[in-house]
Design an enzyme around this catalytic site. Structure first.
Site, PDB file in Angstrom:
ATOM      1  N   TYR A 247      35.169  85.216  72.077  1.00  0.00           N
ATOM      2  CA  TYR A 247      33.782  85.133  71.587  1.00  0.00           C
ATOM      3  C   TYR A 247      33.746  85.121  70.060  1.00  0.00           C
ATOM      4  O   TYR A 247      33.045  84.296  69.442  1.00  0.00           O
ATOM      5  CB  TYR A 247      32.992  86.319  72.147  1.00  0.00           C
ATOM      6  CG  TYR A 247      31.577  86.435  71.647  1.00  0.00           C
ATOM      7  CD1 TYR A 247      30.575  85.584  72.120  1.00  0.00           C
ATOM      8  CD2 TYR A 247      31.227  87.405  70.708  1.00  0.00           C
ATOM      9  CE1 TYR A 247      29.265  85.698  71.665  1.00  0.00           C
ATOM     10  CE2 TYR A 247      29.924  87.530  70.247  1.00  0.00           C
ATOM     11  CZ  TYR A 247      28.950  86.675  70.729  1.00  0.00           C
ATOM     12  OH  TYR A 247      27.648  86.791  70.275  1.00  0.00           O
TER      13      TYR A 247
ATOM     14  N   SER B 279      26.909  86.122  64.270  1.00  0.00           N
ATOM     15  CA  SER B 279      26.976  87.477  64.812  1.00  0.00           C
ATOM     16  C   SER B 279      27.741  88.340  63.815  1.00  0.00           C
ATOM     17  O   SER B 279      28.475  87.810  62.968  1.00  0.00           O
ATOM     18  CB  SER B 279      27.734  87.458  66.149  1.00  0.00           C
ATOM     19  OG  SER B 279      27.993  88.775  66.596  1.00  0.00           O
TER      20      SER B 279
HETATM   21  N1  LIG Z   1      22.728  90.175  72.172  1.00  0.00           N
HETATM   22  C1  LIG Z   1      23.443  90.500  71.116  1.00  0.00           C
HETATM   23  O1  LIG Z   1      23.780  91.676  70.891  1.00  0.00           O
HETATM   24  C2  LIG Z   1      23.889  89.433  70.131  1.00  0.00           C
HETATM   25  C3  LIG Z   1      24.510  89.863  68.950  1.00  0.00           C
HETATM   26  C4  LIG Z   1      24.930  88.919  68.028  1.00  0.00           C
HETATM   27  C5  LIG Z   1      24.702  87.577  68.269  1.00  0.00           C
HETATM   28  N2  LIG Z   1      24.111  87.171  69.423  1.00  0.00           N
HETATM   29  C6  LIG Z   1      23.916  85.730  69.607  1.00  0.00           C
HETATM   30  O2  LIG Z   1      22.555  85.464  69.854  1.00  0.00           O
HETATM   31  C7  LIG Z   1      22.421  84.348  70.724  1.00  0.00           C
HETATM   32  C8  LIG Z   1      21.555  84.720  71.915  1.00  0.00           C
HETATM   33  O3  LIG Z   1      22.143  85.822  72.573  1.00  0.00           O
HETATM   34  P1  LIG Z   1      21.366  86.641  73.701  1.00  0.00           P
HETATM   35  O4  LIG Z   1      21.956  87.991  73.724  1.00  0.00           O
HETATM   36  O5  LIG Z   1      19.916  86.451  73.541  1.00  0.00           O
HETATM   37  O6  LIG Z   1      21.890  85.851  74.994  1.00  0.00           O
HETATM   38  P2  LIG Z   1      21.201  85.637  76.439  1.00  0.00           P
HETATM   39  O7  LIG Z   1      22.328  85.503  77.398  1.00  0.00           O
HETATM   40  O8  LIG Z   1      20.149  86.647  76.673  1.00  0.00           O
HETATM   41  O9  LIG Z   1      20.510  84.219  76.261  1.00  0.00           O
HETATM   42  C9  LIG Z   1      21.290  83.080  76.072  1.00  0.00           C
HETATM   43  C10 LIG Z   1      20.561  81.904  76.694  1.00  0.00           C
HETATM   44  O10 LIG Z   1      21.410  80.750  76.551  1.00  0.00           O
HETATM   45  C11 LIG Z   1      21.375  80.030  77.769  1.00  0.00           C
HETATM   46  N3  LIG Z   1      22.574  79.215  77.904  1.00  0.00           N
HETATM   47  C12 LIG Z   1      23.836  79.629  78.177  1.00  0.00           C
HETATM   48  N4  LIG Z   1      24.658  78.562  78.265  1.00  0.00           N
HETATM   49  C13 LIG Z   1      23.902  77.472  78.014  1.00  0.00           C
HETATM   50  C14 LIG Z   1      24.169  76.080  77.978  1.00  0.00           C
HETATM   51  N5  LIG Z   1      25.396  75.602  78.226  1.00  0.00           N
HETATM   52  N6  LIG Z   1      23.158  75.221  77.684  1.00  0.00           N
HETATM   53  C15 LIG Z   1      21.907  75.698  77.453  1.00  0.00           C
HETATM   54  N7  LIG Z   1      21.593  77.000  77.507  1.00  0.00           N
HETATM   55  C16 LIG Z   1      22.575  77.878  77.785  1.00  0.00           C
HETATM   56  C17 LIG Z   1      21.260  81.097  78.846  1.00  0.00           C
HETATM   57  O11 LIG Z   1      20.776  80.553  80.063  1.00  0.00           O
HETATM   58  C18 LIG Z   1      20.290  82.067  78.185  1.00  0.00           C
HETATM   59  O12 LIG Z   1      18.953  81.737  78.465  1.00  0.00           O
HETATM   60  C19 LIG Z   1      23.844  83.938  71.093  1.00  0.00           C
HETATM   61  O13 LIG Z   1      24.235  82.869  70.255  1.00  0.00           O
HETATM   62  C20 LIG Z   1      24.661  85.171  70.798  1.00  0.00           C
HETATM   63  O14 LIG Z   1      25.999  84.854  70.481  1.00  0.00           O
HETATM   64  C21 LIG Z   1      23.690  88.075  70.369  1.00  0.00           C
END
Ligand SMILES: NC(=O)c1ccc[n+]([C@@H]2O[C@H](COP(=O)([O-])OP(=O)(O)OC[C@H]3O[C@@H](n4cnc5c(N)ncnc54)[C@H](O)[C@@H]3O)[C@@H](O)[C@H]2O)c1
Length: 258
Positions: free
Chosen positions: A156, A143
């Site tokens: 985080y 991230s």
């Molecule tokens: N959304 C953003 O702005 C953003 C920015 C930078 C990085 N990220 C990273 O991208 C990745 C995805 O983020 P997102 O926004 O799509 O999140 P999201 O919450 O939409 O999706 C995350 C998924 O992970 C699953 N999950 C959570 N805990 C779990 C576990 N213990 N075992 C298996 N599955 C599990 C959830 O059920 C969900 O389907 C993450 O690693 C996040 O840190 C997101």
């Protein structure tokens, strides 16, 4: 017709049921991969597997908690039973515990358990399979929070910095086994957590795009769509990135370049 970039590959996407993981499953299926969706969200995972299978591509859902050794063991067993191999691993599952230094021990354990230990457990279980088949590609989700300060993000961000560091260390350890390890580091992406946080501030997609703390903090002056992150994950997972390993690729609309 352009050849598909993941034809014949088996790709495991943790947290594949929603957000960036979901977009990655759909994008990889378009490129010919067989998809394994591993998620705690059973209804989202099942629904997505059906949606992909309806297009003629192949997908399975395996209910998985990445922070549980037993659950991850079951996941790998299921995949080997169905596909016999794993070529690509996307460590995407994460939990958003957004807290400052007053975070409780339970909150620290929760975020470390899923984001750091979960990534380590899945990787540890998949690497021997990749070694057996002569190599593979791993893409972790870092991230902008791996590198920059944001208010009340201590918990985080610590986990995302760990992911970026693990990416470099794993790349070193696994290079001799022909396994490349990289990370994609997104800026703000329009997924559930961002929708929820912006809604709490009375913003919708277009006002969030324009807001100086949200879309406006990026040079491109908007929030990313999940598919834009999936495209970068696809590149690093594919043979087009054959000489790239140990890299943390910023996909942040210029956020950290300022
Ligand atoms: N959304 C953003 O702005 C953003 C920015 C930078 C990085 N990220 C990273 O991208 C990745 C995805 O983020 P997102 O926004 O799509 O999140 P999201 O919450 O939409 O999706 C995350 C998924 O992970 C699953 N999950 C959570 N805990 C779990 C576990 N213990 N075992 C298996 N599955 C599990 C959830 O059920 C969900 O389907 C993450 O690693 C996040 O840190 C997101």
């Amino acid at each position: 017709m352009t050849p598909k970039r993941l034809t014949g590959k088996v790709a495991l996407i943790t947290g594949g049921g929603n957000g960036i993981g979901r977009a990655t499953c759909l994008r990889f299926a378009e490129e010919g991969a067989a998809i394994v969706i591993a998620d705690v969200d059973e209804s989202a995972g099942q629904q997505l597997a059906e949606q992909i299978n309806d297009t003629g591509a192949r997908a399975i859902f395996v209910s998985t908690d990445v922070s549980s050794e037993a659950s991850v063991g079951n996941l790998v067993k299921e995949i080997l039973g169905q596909f016999n191999t794993i070529d690509v691993l996307i460590n995407n599952a994460a939990t958003f515990v957004l807290r400052g230094i007053d975070a409780s021990i339970v909150e620290w354990q929760q975020v470390l358990q899923v984001n750091v230990l979960g990534t380590a457990l899945v990787t540890r279980s998949v690497v021997p399979v990749m070694k057996d088949s002569g190599g593979g590609a791993i893409v972790n989700l870092g991230s902008i929070s791996s590198f920059i300060a944001q208010p009340a993000f201590v918990t985080y961000s610590a986990t995302k910095a760990a992911i970026s560091s693990m990416t470099r260390c794993l790349a070193e350890d696994l290079a001799a086994s022909h396994i490349r390890v990289n990370a994609v580091c997104p800026g703000t992406v329009w997924t559930g957590i961002v929708e929820e946080l912006t809604r709490q501030q009375g913003l919708d997609r277009s006002t969030a795009d324009a807001h100086p703390d949200w879309g406006g903090a990026h040079m491109l002056h908007r929030i990313a769509d999940p598919r834009e992150i999936a495209n970068a994950i696809l590149f690093l997972a594919s043979d087009e990135a054959s000489f790239i390993t140990g890299e943390n690729l910023m996909v942040d609309g210029g956020y950290t370049a300022r």
